[in-house]
Design a protein around this motif. Structure first.
Motif, mmCIF file in Angstrom:
data_model
loop_
_atom_site.group_PDB
_atom_site.id
_atom_site.type_symbol
_atom_site.label_atom_id
_atom_site.label_comp_id
_atom_site.label_asym_id
_atom_site.label_seq_id
_atom_site.Cartn_x
_atom_site.Cartn_y
_atom_site.Cartn_z
ATOM 1 N N GLU A 103 0.784 8.966 -8.926
ATOM 2 C CA GLU A 103 -0.110 10.122 -9.026
ATOM 3 C C GLU A 103 0.348 11.211 -8.054
ATOM 4 O O GLU A 103 0.530 10.967 -6.872
ATOM 5 C CB GLU A 103 -1.552 9.691 -8.714
ATOM 6 C CG GLU A 103 -2.544 10.818 -8.634
ATOM 7 C CD GLU A 103 -2.712 11.585 -9.919
ATOM 8 O OE1 GLU A 103 -2.484 12.820 -9.905
ATOM 9 O OE2 GLU A 103 -3.056 10.966 -10.943
ATOM 10 N N LYS A 104 0.555 12.406 -8.575
ATOM 11 C CA LYS A 104 1.013 13.528 -7.741
ATOM 12 C C LYS A 104 -0.083 14.035 -6.807
ATOM 13 O O LYS A 104 0.186 14.443 -5.687
ATOM 14 C CB LYS A 104 1.496 14.681 -8.626
ATOM 15 C CG LYS A 104 2.636 14.312 -9.544
ATOM 16 C CD LYS A 104 3.946 14.400 -8.839
ATOM 17 C CE LYS A 104 5.065 14.203 -9.835
ATOM 18 N NZ LYS A 104 6.123 13.362 -9.351
ATOM 19 N N ASP A 105 -1.317 14.020 -7.285
ATOM 20 C CA ASP A 105 -2.461 14.501 -6.511
ATOM 21 C C ASP A 105 -2.913 13.403 -5.550
ATOM 22 O O ASP A 105 -3.396 12.354 -5.972
ATOM 23 C CB ASP A 105 -3.590 14.887 -7.471
ATOM 24 C CG ASP A 105 -4.833 15.396 -6.777
ATOM 25 O OD1 ASP A 105 -4.946 15.286 -5.540
ATOM 26 O OD2 ASP A 105 -5.720 15.908 -7.490
ATOM 27 N N THR A 106 -2.760 13.640 -4.262
ATOM 28 C CA THR A 106 -3.071 12.617 -3.265
ATOM 29 C C THR A 106 -4.535 12.227 -3.276
ATOM 30 O O THR A 106 -4.867 11.045 -3.152
ATOM 31 C CB THR A 106 -2.626 13.080 -1.863
ATOM 32 O OG1 THR A 106 -1.200 13.226 -1.887
ATOM 33 C CG2 THR A 106 -2.993 12.074 -0.787
ATOM 34 N N VAL A 107 -5.440 13.185 -3.424
ATOM 35 C CA VAL A 107 -6.864 12.860 -3.471
ATOM 36 C C VAL A 107 -7.150 11.939 -4.656
ATOM 37 O O VAL A 107 -7.867 10.944 -4.529
ATOM 38 C CB VAL A 107 -7.743 14.134 -3.511
ATOM 39 C CG1 VAL A 107 -9.195 13.794 -3.773
ATOM 40 C CG2 VAL A 107 -7.601 14.922 -2.205
ATOM 41 N N ALA A 108 -6.567 12.235 -5.798
ATOM 42 C CA ALA A 108 -6.752 11.379 -6.979
ATOM 43 C C ALA A 108 -6.163 9.993 -6.735
ATOM 44 O O ALA A 108 -6.761 8.980 -7.116
ATOM 45 C CB ALA A 108 -6.124 12.025 -8.212
ATOM 46 N N ALA A 109 -5.005 9.932 -6.092
ATOM 47 C CA ALA A 109 -4.376 8.637 -5.791
ATOM 48 C C ALA A 109 -5.261 7.820 -4.855
ATOM 49 O O ALA A 109 -5.430 6.612 -5.047
ATOM 50 C CB ALA A 109 -3.002 8.847 -5.170
ATOM 51 N N ILE A 110 -5.845 8.474 -3.848
ATOM 52 C CA ILE A 110 -6.732 7.781 -2.908
ATOM 53 C C ILE A 110 -7.963 7.260 -3.636
ATOM 54 O O ILE A 110 -8.330 6.089 -3.499
ATOM 55 C CB ILE A 110 -7.128 8.713 -1.746
ATOM 56 C CG1 ILE A 110 -5.916 8.969 -0.842
ATOM 57 C CG2 ILE A 110 -8.298 8.130 -0.954
ATOM 58 C CD1 ILE A 110 -6.124 10.069 0.188
ATOM 59 N N LYS A 111 -8.588 8.111 -4.425
ATOM 60 C CA LYS A 111 -9.806 7.700 -5.138
ATOM 61 C C LYS A 111 -9.538 6.545 -6.092
ATOM 62 O O LYS A 111 -10.312 5.589 -6.163
ATOM 63 C CB LYS A 111 -10.413 8.887 -5.888
ATOM 64 C CG LYS A 111 -11.075 9.892 -4.965
ATOM 65 C CD LYS A 111 -11.672 11.044 -5.740
ATOM 66 C CE LYS A 111 -12.386 12.005 -4.814
ATOM 67 N NZ LYS A 111 -13.008 13.126 -5.540
ATOM 68 N N GLU A 112 -8.444 6.610 -6.823
ATOM 69 C CA GLU A 112 -8.101 5.542 -7.766
ATOM 70 C C GLU A 112 -7.772 4.248 -7.016
ATOM 71 O O GLU A 112 -8.150 3.157 -7.451
ATOM 72 C CB GLU A 112 -6.943 5.959 -8.662
ATOM 73 C CG GLU A 112 -6.609 4.957 -9.745
ATOM 74 C CD GLU A 112 -7.786 4.623 -10.671
ATOM 75 O OE1 GLU A 112 -7.902 3.447 -11.065
ATOM 76 O OE2 GLU A 112 -8.583 5.530 -11.000
ATOM 77 N N SER A 113 -7.071 4.357 -5.898
ATOM 78 C CA SER A 113 -6.724 3.168 -5.106
ATOM 79 C C SER A 113 -7.966 2.508 -4.534
ATOM 80 O O SER A 113 -8.078 1.278 -4.527
ATOM 81 C CB SER A 113 -5.749 3.560 -3.987
ATOM 82 O OG SER A 113 -4.527 4.009 -4.536
ATOM 83 N N ILE A 114 -8.908 3.303 -4.054
ATOM 84 C CA ILE A 114 -10.163 2.757 -3.526
ATOM 85 C C ILE A 114 -10.947 2.076 -4.648
ATOM 86 O O ILE A 114 -11.471 0.968 -4.475
ATOM 87 C CB ILE A 114 -11.000 3.860 -2.843
ATOM 88 C CG1 ILE A 114 -10.330 4.293 -1.539
ATOM 89 C CG2 ILE A 114 -12.433 3.377 -2.593
ATOM 90 C CD1 ILE A 114 -10.957 5.513 -0.896
ATOM 91 N N LYS A 115 -10.994 2.723 -5.787
ATOM 92 C CA LYS A 115 -11.707 2.151 -6.938
ATOM 93 C C LYS A 115 -11.111 0.783 -7.320
ATOM 94 O O LYS A 115 -11.831 -0.185 -7.536
ATOM 95 C CB LYS A 115 -11.608 3.135 -8.111
ATOM 96 C CG LYS A 115 -12.452 2.807 -9.299
ATOM 97 C CD LYS A 115 -12.327 3.955 -10.303
ATOM 98 C CE LYS A 115 -12.947 3.655 -11.619
ATOM 99 N NZ LYS A 115 -12.750 4.744 -12.583
ATOM 100 N N GLY A 116 -9.792 0.714 -7.366
ATOM 101 C CA GLY A 116 -9.123 -0.543 -7.695
ATOM 102 C C GLY A 116 -9.342 -1.607 -6.631
ATOM 103 O O GLY A 116 -9.554 -2.783 -6.949
ATOM 104 N N ALA A 117 -9.302 -1.203 -5.360
ATOM 105 C CA ALA A 117 -9.508 -2.159 -4.264
ATOM 106 C C ALA A 117 -10.927 -2.721 -4.305
ATOM 107 O O ALA A 117 -11.133 -3.914 -4.062
ATOM 108 C CB ALA A 117 -9.227 -1.494 -2.923
#
Length: 135
Positions: A103-117
Motif C-alpha cells: 500500500e502506497k498510502d502509509t495511513v491506509a497501510a497502518i489501518k489495514e495492518s491494525i485491522k488484520g492484527a
C-alpha cells in the motif's frame, strides 16, 4: 521510502525483527530498538535522529510494544512531526503486515495492518473444539 522502527522494553523489538526476517527474509527498511537495557540508546534521541534524517518522500512508522508504557510515551512525542507515525500494540501479525505492505498510502497501510492484527487476536476456547473421530 517507508522506514519502520520497532521499539520495546528490553529485547522484544529485536526478537520481533528476528521473527519477521525468519518468515519474510531480510527487511532493510525495518530496524529495532530495545530500551532500558545496559548499553541501549536513548529512545527519544534515537527516534528524533531518525526522524531528522528523513528525506523527501520518506516516512517513519514507529511501532511500540505497550500503549501507555514509557517507550510508547516517548515515541508519542514525535507523532506531530511530518511523515512520522506511531502505532502501539506490537505483535508479529502487525509487524509482518506493515513490513510487507504494498500500500502506497502509509495511513491506509497502518489501518489495514491494525485491522488484520486485531483479527488474529483470538482466544482458542477449548469448548469450541469439535470432536472428530478420525483425529
Amino acid at each position: 521510502m517507508r522506514r519502520i522502527v520497532l521499539v520495546s522494553h528490553g529485547e522484544l523489538a529485536q526478537g520481533m525483527m528476528n521473527s519477521l526476517e525468519m518468515i519474510a527474509g531480510k527487511q532493510p527498511h525495518v530496524t529495532a530498538i530495545g530500551a532500558y537495557m545496559q548499553g541501549s540508546p536513548d529512545v527519544t534521541k534515537t527516534l528524533l535522529s531518525m526522524a531528522s534524517k528523513l528525506g523527501d518522500g520518506d516516512e517513519l512508522v514507529i511501532v511500540t510494544d505497550l500503549l501507555g508504557g514509557s517507550v510508547n510515551n516517548e515515541a508519542a512525542q514525535l507523532r506531530t512531526l511530518p511523515n512520522v507515525f506511531v502505532v502501539s500494540g506490537m505483535n508479529l501479525g502487525l509487524v509482518l503486515s506493515l513490513a510487507l505492505s504494498g500500500e502506497k498510502d502509509t495511513v491506509a497501510a497502518i489501518k489495514e495492518s491494525i485491522k488484520g492484527a486485531r483479527r488474529q487476536l483470538v482466544w482458542m476456547d477449548p469448548s469450541d473444539i469439535e470432536t472428530d473421530e478420525e483425529f
